[in-house]
Write an enzyme that holds these catalytic residues in place. Structure first.
Site, PDB file in Angstrom:
ATOM      1  CB  THR A   7      29.702  44.361  38.249  1.00 35.13           C
ATOM      2  OG1 THR A   7      31.118  44.335  38.054  1.00 35.13           O
ATOM      3  CG2 THR A   7      29.054  45.094  37.090  1.00 35.13           C
ATOM      4  CE  LYS A  12      33.844  40.560  36.136  1.00 35.58           C
ATOM      5  NZ  LYS A  12      33.575  39.957  37.458  1.00 35.58           N
ATOM      6  CG  ASP A  68      33.940  35.744  41.313  1.00 35.85           C
ATOM      7  OD1 ASP A  68      34.469  36.853  41.071  1.00 35.85           O
ATOM      8  OD2 ASP A  68      34.527  34.865  41.940  1.00 35.85           O
ATOM      9  CB  THR A  69      34.942  35.813  35.667  1.00 35.02           C
ATOM     10  OG1 THR A  69      33.615  36.057  35.203  1.00 35.02           O
ATOM     11  CG2 THR A  69      35.752  35.179  34.552  1.00 35.02           C
ATOM     12  N   GLY A 149      41.547  42.351  31.694  1.00 30.12           N
ATOM     13  CA  GLY A 149      42.021  41.217  32.483  1.00 30.12           C
ATOM     14  C   GLY A 149      43.048  40.402  31.726  1.00 30.12           C
ATOM     15  CE1 TYR A 150      45.741  36.389  34.783  1.00 34.69           C
ATOM     16  CE2 TYR A 150      43.483  36.873  35.468  1.00 34.69           C
ATOM     17  CZ  TYR A 150      44.808  36.597  35.791  1.00 34.69           C
ATOM     18  OH  TYR A 150      45.201  36.542  37.111  1.00 34.69           O
ATOM     19  CG  ASP A 151      39.864  39.544  27.623  1.00 36.35           C
ATOM     20  OD1 ASP A 151      39.634  38.496  28.274  1.00 36.35           O
ATOM     21  OD2 ASP A 151      38.999  40.407  27.389  1.00 36.35           O
ATOM     22  NE  ARG A 177      31.769  38.824  32.785  1.00 39.71           N
ATOM     23  CZ  ARG A 177      33.078  38.869  32.512  1.00 39.71           C
ATOM     24  NH1 ARG A 177      33.503  39.220  31.317  1.00 39.71           N
ATOM     25  NH2 ARG A 177      33.958  38.588  33.447  1.00 39.71           N
TER      26      ARG A 177
END
Length: 191
Positions: A7, A12, A68-69, A149-151, A177
């Site tokens: 990554t 991450k 991948d998420t 991210g979307y957190d 994760r």
């Protein structure tokens, strides 16, 4: 034991480093001289994780894992899913992605969603995958300063705070994760 985590996402990397036991040395792509943006051209989250792990194994020869998420929203038939990172465009901007998602959900009562992480591991000549899912919902407004991210717009089931409002340690306990990495660590402890 030495493993490459395929990554370039430092957020991450930070999450995963907290979960990996001390006897496993985690190498980054930079550590192995990989300075390319590894392709993610598959149409599934699992496919992208495997593609990234295969790339490192094929081009650099290291035992490695990649993840991948995706964020899957029920009312949007699983979107943004595999396109989560570039939902609002190629610029991969978290603010733009959240703004688009909140707009898409504006008049929808069903805000159920889940984060899904798939980790693909190349180890001792075999490929293994591990999946972590965290169910929850999309909030109506952004809240919190931590995470990425979307957190700021995702609240896990049973929680009143978004991922961006809880500690990294707590997120790793309940998050997608964290769940996938725990499976990875458990597998590695048996080999």
């Amino acid at each position: 034991m030495q493993l490459v985590f395929a990554t370039n996402n430092l957020n991450k990397l930070k999450e995963v480093q907290q979960l990996i036991p001390a006897h496993i040395t985690l190498l980054t792509l930079k550590d192995i001289g990989c300075d390319v943006d590894i392709p993610e051209t598959q149409n599934t989250i699992e496919g992208n994780a495997i593609q990234k792990a295969n790339y490192v194994k094929t081009h650099f020869g290291y035992d490695c894992f990649a993840d991948d998420t995706g964020l899957e929203v029920e009312a949007l038939h699983g979107e943004p899913g595999v396109d989560s990172a570039h939902y609002a465009g190629a610029q991969r901007d978290a603010e733009d992605n959240m703004k688009k998602l909140l707009s898409e959900l504006e008049n929808k009562d069903n805000r159920k969603a889940q984060f899904k992480t798939v980790i693909a591991l190349h180890f001792n000549g075999k490929l293994e995958t591990f999946t972590g899912i965290c169910k929850g919902e999309i909030t109506e407004n952004k809240s919190g300063m931590d995470g990425f991210g979307y957190d700021p717009i995702f609240k896990a089931e049973g929680y009143t705070k978004t991922f961006a409002e809880i500690s990294l340690a707590e997120k790793n306990q309940i998050g997608h994760r964290g769940k996938a990495v725990k499976q990875l660590v458990e597998f590695l402890s048996k080999v």
